[in-house]
Design a protein around this motif. Structure first.
Motif, PDB file in Angstrom:
ATOM      1  N   ALA A 194      35.961 -15.885  40.214  1.00 38.02           N
ATOM      2  CA  ALA A 194      35.467 -14.507  40.336  1.00 38.02           C
ATOM      3  C   ALA A 194      36.019 -13.615  39.233  1.00 38.02           C
ATOM      4  O   ALA A 194      35.264 -12.870  38.589  1.00 38.02           O
TER       5      ALA A 194
ATOM      6  N   ALA B   3      33.955 -11.905  36.158  1.00 39.62           N
ATOM      7  CA  ALA B   3      33.944 -10.439  36.043  1.00 39.62           C
ATOM      8  C   ALA B   3      34.462  -9.988  34.678  1.00 39.62           C
ATOM      9  O   ALA B   3      33.884  -9.087  34.056  1.00 39.62           O
TER      10      ALA B   3
ATOM     11  N   ASP C 278      32.430  -6.766  34.303  1.00 42.51           N
ATOM     12  CA  ASP C 278      32.126  -6.206  35.622  1.00 42.51           C
ATOM     13  C   ASP C 278      33.331  -5.422  36.137  1.00 42.51           C
ATOM     14  O   ASP C 278      34.097  -5.886  36.981  1.00 42.51           O
TER      15      ASP C 278
ATOM     16  N   PHE D 254      33.641  -4.814  40.056  1.00 42.82           N
ATOM     17  CA  PHE D 254      34.312  -5.820  40.876  1.00 42.82           C
ATOM     18  C   PHE D 254      35.821  -5.729  40.704  1.00 42.82           C
ATOM     19  O   PHE D 254      36.573  -5.772  41.681  1.00 42.82           O
TER      20      PHE D 254
ATOM     21  N   TYR E 104      36.317 -12.673  47.174  1.00 49.27           N
ATOM     22  CA  TYR E 104      35.882 -13.604  46.137  1.00 49.27           C
ATOM     23  C   TYR E 104      34.583 -14.304  46.536  1.00 49.27           C
ATOM     24  O   TYR E 104      33.683 -14.454  45.717  1.00 49.27           O
TER      25      TYR E 104
ATOM     26  N   TYR F 182      31.578 -11.990  46.192  1.00 50.78           N
ATOM     27  CA  TYR F 182      31.243 -11.785  44.780  1.00 50.78           C
ATOM     28  C   TYR F 182      30.582 -13.028  44.190  1.00 50.78           C
ATOM     29  O   TYR F 182      29.593 -12.928  43.457  1.00 50.78           O
TER      30      TYR F 182
ATOM     31  N   GLN G 273      27.020 -13.415  45.193  1.00 49.46           N
ATOM     32  CA  GLN G 273      26.164 -12.502  44.442  1.00 49.46           C
ATOM     33  C   GLN G 273      25.962 -12.970  42.996  1.00 49.46           C
ATOM     34  O   GLN G 273      25.004 -12.553  42.348  1.00 49.46           O
ATOM     35  N   HIS G 274      26.863 -13.810  42.489  1.00 44.68           N
ATOM     36  CA  HIS G 274      26.800 -14.304  41.120  1.00 44.68           C
ATOM     37  C   HIS G 274      26.934 -15.831  41.125  1.00 44.68           C
ATOM     38  O   HIS G 274      27.958 -16.366  40.716  1.00 44.68           O
TER      39      HIS G 274
END
Length: 91
Positions: free
Chosen positions: A18, A22, A27, A30, A81, A84, A87-88
């Motif tokens: 994560a 990021a 990001d 995040f 984590y 996130y 989402q990714h």
């Protein structure tokens, strides 16, 4: 990976994936969220003394964010984590 597969991973691997994603993708949202939830995660993992220190020192939060994948703190942050990484999925 789906949520069940991610939940089976150790906190340190979730943290690494994560945070690496990021940082690589800039990001900041995040990373900022991670900094905001670390004090509560430290309290939940029994490190109340760290919570007071973190709330008063931004540098401590930055340091914690980079190492927040280990031990009780890493375990307390696993949901952050996993959310996130769901989402990714390319992370």
């Amino acid at each position: 990976m789906d949520a069940k597969e991610l939940e089976s991973l150790p906190a340190s691997e979730l943290h690494e994936r994560a945070v690496r994603y990021a940082v690589r993708h800039g990001d900041l949202g995040f990373l900022w969220n991670l900094l905001k939830v670390i004090p509560a995660a430290e309290a939940a993992s029994g490190h109340d003394g760290e919570t007071a220190n973190d709330l008063s020192r931004v540098s401590a939060l930055l340091s914690d964010a980079l190492a927040a994948g280990e031990g009780d703190l890493g375990e307390a942050l696993k949901p952050v984590y996993i959310d996130y990484l769901i989402q990714h999925p390319e992370a």
